[in-house]
Design a protein around this motif. Structure first.
Motif, mmCIF file in Angstrom:
data_model
loop_
_atom_site.group_PDB
_atom_site.id
_atom_site.type_symbol
_atom_site.label_atom_id
_atom_site.label_comp_id
_atom_site.label_asym_id
_atom_site.label_seq_id
_atom_site.Cartn_x
_atom_site.Cartn_y
_atom_site.Cartn_z
ATOM 1 N N ALA A 149 -32.331 -0.093 -3.106
ATOM 2 C CA ALA A 149 -33.434 -0.953 -2.671
ATOM 3 C C ALA A 149 -34.484 -1.081 -3.773
ATOM 4 O O ALA A 149 -34.935 -2.181 -4.112
ATOM 5 C CB ALA A 149 -34.060 -0.395 -1.397
ATOM 6 N N TYR B 187 -28.974 4.157 -0.488
ATOM 7 C CA TYR B 187 -29.741 3.130 0.231
ATOM 8 C C TYR B 187 -31.145 2.972 -0.350
ATOM 9 O O TYR B 187 -31.611 1.853 -0.608
ATOM 10 C CB TYR B 187 -29.814 3.477 1.719
ATOM 11 C CG TYR B 187 -28.587 3.067 2.496
ATOM 12 C CD1 TYR B 187 -28.466 1.784 3.023
ATOM 13 C CD2 TYR B 187 -27.528 3.947 2.699
ATOM 14 C CE1 TYR B 187 -27.338 1.392 3.736
ATOM 15 C CE2 TYR B 187 -26.393 3.570 3.395
ATOM 16 C CZ TYR B 187 -26.295 2.290 3.915
ATOM 17 O OH TYR B 187 -25.173 1.901 4.604
ATOM 18 N N LEU C 4 -27.849 -5.041 0.490
ATOM 19 C CA LEU C 4 -29.187 -4.479 0.307
ATOM 20 C C LEU C 4 -29.688 -4.694 -1.116
ATOM 21 O O LEU C 4 -30.838 -5.109 -1.334
ATOM 22 C CB LEU C 4 -29.170 -2.984 0.624
ATOM 23 C CG LEU C 4 -30.468 -2.214 0.361
ATOM 24 C CD1 LEU C 4 -31.585 -2.714 1.268
ATOM 25 C CD2 LEU C 4 -30.258 -0.714 0.542
ATOM 26 N N MET D 230 -32.949 -7.100 -1.976
ATOM 27 C CA MET D 230 -34.115 -6.561 -2.664
ATOM 28 C C MET D 230 -34.350 -7.270 -3.998
ATOM 29 O O MET D 230 -35.500 -7.407 -4.427
ATOM 30 C CB MET D 230 -33.952 -5.057 -2.868
ATOM 31 C CG MET D 230 -33.958 -4.259 -1.572
ATOM 32 S SD MET D 230 -35.396 -4.600 -0.522
ATOM 33 C CE MET D 230 -36.731 -3.973 -1.536
ATOM 34 N N PHE E 102 -35.252 -4.392 -6.165
ATOM 35 C CA PHE E 102 -36.603 -4.970 -6.157
ATOM 36 C C PHE E 102 -37.146 -5.090 -7.575
ATOM 37 O O PHE E 102 -37.688 -6.127 -7.963
ATOM 38 C CB PHE E 102 -37.538 -4.108 -5.308
ATOM 39 C CG PHE E 102 -38.956 -4.611 -5.301
ATOM 40 C CD1 PHE E 102 -39.353 -5.600 -4.413
ATOM 41 C CD2 PHE E 102 -39.892 -4.100 -6.192
ATOM 42 C CE1 PHE E 102 -40.662 -6.083 -4.428
ATOM 43 C CE2 PHE E 102 -41.191 -4.578 -6.213
ATOM 44 C CZ PHE E 102 -41.577 -5.567 -5.325
#
Length: 432
Positions: free
Chosen positions: A111, A107, A58, A62, A115
């Protein structure tokens, strides 16, 4: 340019290189720090190998998505506006991970963290390349990888002292990343927009343009014309393939030391510290040779060293000793034949109007490939860790072949302060 102007330009270039290069620190800190934090938290939060793989993937996905979007926005809206916004998001995510450690927060927080880090990378790298003096561009871009290593160093130092302190160790890791990001925002606040970006924004493309078209920041068409498509594909493939091994080492070295070689987190961190110092030494060698004709030969030697390192655990089994040997050879080889060289090529092979977008695309592609590998890495290690090293040798070897037989044969863009574009074979002394 007289001597005084050269000194002023150099000082400004280094200032931008440090402030913008902190993007590499937080990127490396997020990857390596999360790799260590998840090992620490697997007990307190009850994380399974599957969840560790999901969270690692993840983060990487991201980072990829952020690079794609941030790179494009950097070409459309400007470098400064984007790289201030991205780090603001990073700060909030890092503080959330520090203050509220839980599975759901992991989580969501990872993320956002990924990003923001990904969106910052192509924009900050372009800012450095466009602010650096012509004869020091390679050196200043390479310096960002020194900061990347510093990000890992920060995580290692924290892990040495707090790796066996339970949840507190993970909280300190994310807290220190938030503090570094705050420092970066403060330093970046006084940096003006890239002059090259400002000049290029609404100006007709000159001799280095693709098919003589006007720069249109609302279109990606120019990047897919033959003159830029080849370097886009080549750098994307090189980075994606060479980054699999680097990303695996960053995210799973602690996992391998603890769960396969039988050491603890603090010991793994101590061993990693020595390896990291060798990596930094290798980067200073890279800074010496990157703007000279020695670049090509050094790349070949470094590639051989890195492949030999990956072969050691495969041949002699996975122990603390073989992992250290692999780390030493990989540190020396990767400093020249790894991500630092990708960063240099990404500045040289694309004009100002598309530099950030191109990097965003290639970073996104590379991180998505790495995410796919990260998702299954813990399961591969559980099934038979030697398979992992066969895979890493194949992917890294393919990357080095692309660099030697494709990218080094390309013609490169070098747009100086006078707006004149110089093209040279990438294996030659690029500064003339």
């Amino acid at each position: 340019m007289n001597t005084l102007d050269q000194r002023v330009a150099t000082r400004h270039g280094w200032r931008v290189a440090f402030a913008s290069g902190l993007a590499s620190y937080v990127d490396a800190g997020a990857i390596a720090g999360t790799g260590t934090a998840l090992v620490i938290l697997q007990g307190p939060l009850g994380l399974t190998p599957g969840q560790i793989g999901q969270l690692s993937a993840l983060l990487t996905v991201m980072i990829a998505g952020g690079a794609l979007i941030g790179g494009r926005l950097g070409d459309r809206l400007g470098r400064r506006r984007v790289f201030l916004a991205t780090l603001s998001i990073f700060i909030m995510a890092a503080f959330a991970l520090m203050l509220f450690p839980s599975v759901p927060v992991l989580y969501v927080g990872l993320a956002l963290l990924g990003f923001a880090a990904g969106a910052d990378l192509p924009v900050s790298m372009a800012m450095i390349a466009e602010s650096a003096p012509e004869d020091k561009r390679g050196k200043m871009v390479t310096f960002t990888h020194v900061l990347w290593m510093a990000g890992i160093l920060g995580v290692i130092v924290i892990s040495i002292f707090f790796g066996n302190a339970g949840m507190l160790g993970a909280q300190i890791i994310y807290g220190h990343l938030a503090v570094v990001a705050l420092l970066a925002v403060a330093l970046r606040w006084g940096i003006k927009e890239s002059r090259l970006w400002t000049e290029t924004r609404n100006v007709a493309v000159r001799d280095d343009a693709v098919d003589g078209e006007r720069v249109d920041l609302s279109s990606l068409r120019a990047l897919f014309a033959p003159k830029l498509l080849a370097p886009l594909v080549a750098t994307g493939l090189f980075y994606a393939l060479v980054n699999i091994a680097a990303n695996t080492n960053g995210q799973f070295s602690t996992y391998l030391f603890v769960n396969v070689a039988g050491t603890d987190v603090a010991t793994a961190s101590m061993l990693g510290l020595g390896i990291l110092l060798l990596s930094v030494a290798g980067l200073f060698v890279m800074m010496k040779i990157v703007d000279t004709s020695k670049r090509h030969r050094s790349f070949v030697i470094a590639a051989i060293l890195a492949l030999a390192g990956l072969a050691v655990p495969l041949v002699f089994g996975i122990t603390a000793v073989t992992l250290v040997v692999m780390g030493v050879l990989g540190a020396l080889g990767g400093a020249i034949a790894g991500e630092p060289m990708y960063k240099i090529w990404s500045q040289e092979l694309f004009p100002t109007s598309h530099r950030s977008t191109a990097q965003g695309i290639t970073i996104a592609f590379a991180r998505l490939v790495a995410a796919g590998a990260a998702l299954v890495t813990p399961l591969i290690i559980s099934a038979g860790p030697t398979l992992l090293f066969v895979f890493l040798i194949i992917t890294s070897g393919a990357a080095y072949l692309i660099g030697i037989f494709w990218i080094f044969r390309m013609r490169i863009f070098l747009k100086g302060d006078d707006g004149v574009t110089v093209t040279r074979d990438a294996r030659q002394n690029v500064t003339g």
